[in-house]
Design a protein around this motif. Structure first.
Motif, mmCIF file in Angstrom:
data_model
loop_
_atom_site.group_PDB
_atom_site.id
_atom_site.type_symbol
_atom_site.label_atom_id
_atom_site.label_comp_id
_atom_site.label_asym_id
_atom_site.label_seq_id
_atom_site.Cartn_x
_atom_site.Cartn_y
_atom_site.Cartn_z
ATOM 1 N N LYS A 84 69.705 -15.045 45.049
ATOM 2 C CA LYS A 84 70.987 -15.547 45.548
ATOM 3 C C LYS A 84 71.951 -14.372 45.593
ATOM 4 C CE LYS A 84 70.578 -20.140 43.541
ATOM 5 N NZ LYS A 84 71.120 -21.094 42.588
ATOM 6 N N ILE A 85 72.774 -14.368 46.630
ATOM 7 C CA ILE A 85 73.822 -13.365 46.754
ATOM 8 C C ILE A 85 75.109 -14.098 47.081
ATOM 9 C CG2 ILE A 85 74.636 -11.299 47.934
ATOM 10 C CD1 ILE A 85 71.751 -10.854 48.858
ATOM 11 N N ARG A 86 76.126 -13.851 46.286
ATOM 12 C CA ARG A 86 77.415 -14.487 46.566
ATOM 13 C C ARG A 86 77.912 -14.065 47.939
ATOM 14 N NH1 ARG A 86 80.445 -12.820 41.300
ATOM 15 N NH2 ARG A 86 78.598 -12.985 40.007
ATOM 16 N N GLY A 87 78.231 -15.065 48.770
ATOM 17 C CA GLY A 87 78.790 -14.802 50.091
ATOM 18 C C GLY A 87 77.781 -14.511 51.188
ATOM 19 N N GLU A 88 76.510 -14.536 50.883
ATOM 20 C CA GLU A 88 75.484 -14.234 51.892
ATOM 21 C C GLU A 88 74.849 -15.529 52.380
ATOM 22 O OE1 GLU A 88 73.616 -12.406 54.598
ATOM 23 O OE2 GLU A 88 74.631 -11.066 53.207
ATOM 24 N N LYS A 89 74.753 -15.688 53.674
ATOM 25 C CA LYS A 89 74.224 -16.917 54.271
ATOM 26 C C LYS A 89 72.754 -16.819 54.651
ATOM 27 C CE LYS A 89 78.307 -19.034 54.691
ATOM 28 N NZ LYS A 89 78.711 -19.747 53.535
ATOM 29 N N LYS A 100 53.059 -2.731 32.702
ATOM 30 C CA LYS A 100 53.709 -1.918 31.680
ATOM 31 C C LYS A 100 54.516 -0.757 32.268
ATOM 32 C CE LYS A 100 52.686 1.047 27.775
ATOM 33 N NZ LYS A 100 51.678 1.912 27.206
ATOM 34 N N ASP A 101 53.982 -0.085 33.276
ATOM 35 C CA ASP A 101 54.601 1.143 33.783
ATOM 36 C C ASP A 101 55.422 1.005 35.054
ATOM 37 O OD1 ASP A 101 53.520 2.698 31.683
ATOM 38 O OD2 ASP A 101 51.603 2.811 32.750
ATOM 39 N N TYR A 102 55.131 0.003 35.865
ATOM 40 C CA TYR A 102 55.794 -0.119 37.168
ATOM 41 C C TYR A 102 56.186 -1.564 37.471
ATOM 42 C CZ TYR A 102 53.974 4.533 38.006
ATOM 43 O OH TYR A 102 53.690 5.868 37.899
ATOM 44 N N ALA A 103 57.223 -1.676 38.320
ATOM 45 C CA ALA A 103 57.612 -2.980 38.859
ATOM 46 C C ALA A 103 57.841 -2.785 40.359
ATOM 47 C CB ALA A 103 58.888 -3.478 38.191
ATOM 48 N N CYS A 104 57.459 -3.800 41.130
ATOM 49 C CA CYS A 104 57.678 -3.708 42.572
ATOM 50 C C CYS A 104 58.158 -5.060 43.095
ATOM 51 C CB CYS A 104 56.410 -3.270 43.294
ATOM 52 S SG CYS A 104 55.042 -4.414 43.127
ATOM 53 N N ALA A 105 58.756 -5.011 44.266
ATOM 54 C CA ALA A 105 59.275 -6.229 44.890
ATOM 55 C C ALA A 105 59.304 -6.064 46.388
ATOM 56 C CB ALA A 105 60.667 -6.550 44.370
ATOM 57 N N VAL A 106 59.200 -7.185 47.059
ATOM 58 C CA VAL A 106 59.345 -7.216 48.508
ATOM 59 C C VAL A 106 60.257 -8.392 48.859
ATOM 60 C CG1 VAL A 106 57.269 -8.623 48.908
ATOM 61 C CG2 VAL A 106 58.107 -7.144 50.717
ATOM 62 N N CYS A 107 61.125 -8.179 49.853
ATOM 63 C CA CYS A 107 62.074 -9.211 50.281
ATOM 64 C C CYS A 107 61.985 -9.369 51.789
ATOM 65 C CB CYS A 107 63.499 -8.820 49.878
ATOM 66 S SG CYS A 107 64.742 -10.013 50.410
ATOM 67 N N LEU A 108 62.005 -10.612 52.218
ATOM 68 C CA LEU A 108 62.026 -10.951 53.636
ATOM 69 C C LEU A 108 63.314 -11.720 53.907
ATOM 70 C CD1 LEU A 108 60.283 -10.853 56.210
ATOM 71 C CD2 LEU A 108 59.293 -13.034 55.505
ATOM 72 N N ALA A 109 64.109 -11.231 54.860
ATOM 73 C CA ALA A 109 65.372 -11.869 55.223
ATOM 74 C C ALA A 109 65.245 -12.536 56.585
ATOM 75 C CB ALA A 109 66.493 -10.827 55.246
ATOM 76 N N PHE A 110 65.807 -13.747 56.678
ATOM 77 C CA PHE A 110 65.791 -14.504 57.941
ATOM 78 C C PHE A 110 67.197 -14.637 58.488
ATOM 79 C CE2 PHE A 110 62.084 -15.906 55.597
ATOM 80 C CZ PHE A 110 61.107 -15.942 56.546
#
Length: 110
Positions: A84-89, A100-110
């Motif tokens: 969630k992002i305040r003000g983002e639709k 333990k050593d790494y973290a990753c993420a992927v985001c898809l915006a519509f």
């Protein structure tokens, strides 16, 4: 639905652990995120995963001016991460992973 952006990020867990002063934590994470992560045995992995997710969100939206603590990464009861992002639709889908050593993420915006 038409895709408008894709973002991905990876971060070293030790980088987040090293930077985890109170000032850093407040600048980057929401109160709910901190409440969730800091009670965990693998808190630095969880914090790193959320940091990577926030960076992936910024890349997907192509908006570098969003303060990191305004982007909130939480989990549903099932464990599925949400953003969630305040003000983002825009609708945002997020996936995060960590070890333990790494973290990753992927985001898809519509």
């Amino acid at each position: 639905m038409k895709t408008s952006g894709l973002g991905i990020d990876i971060v070293e867990t030790r980088r987040i652990k090293k930077a985890s002063s109170k000032k850093f934590l407040i600048k980057v994470y929401s109160k709910k995120e901190l409440d969730s992560c800091l009670k965990s045995a693998n808190k630095y992995e969880r914090l790193a995963a959320r940091f990577a997710a926030k960076e992936a969100v910024i890349k997907a939206l192509n908006k570098k001016n969003i303060p990191l603590n305004k982007i909130e990464i939480l989990n549903e009861l099932s464990g599925k991460p949400t953003v969630k992002i305040r003000g983002e639709k825009k609708k945002l889908l997020i996936s995060i992973s960590h070890c333990k050593d790494y973290a990753c993420a992927v985001c898809l915006a519509f």
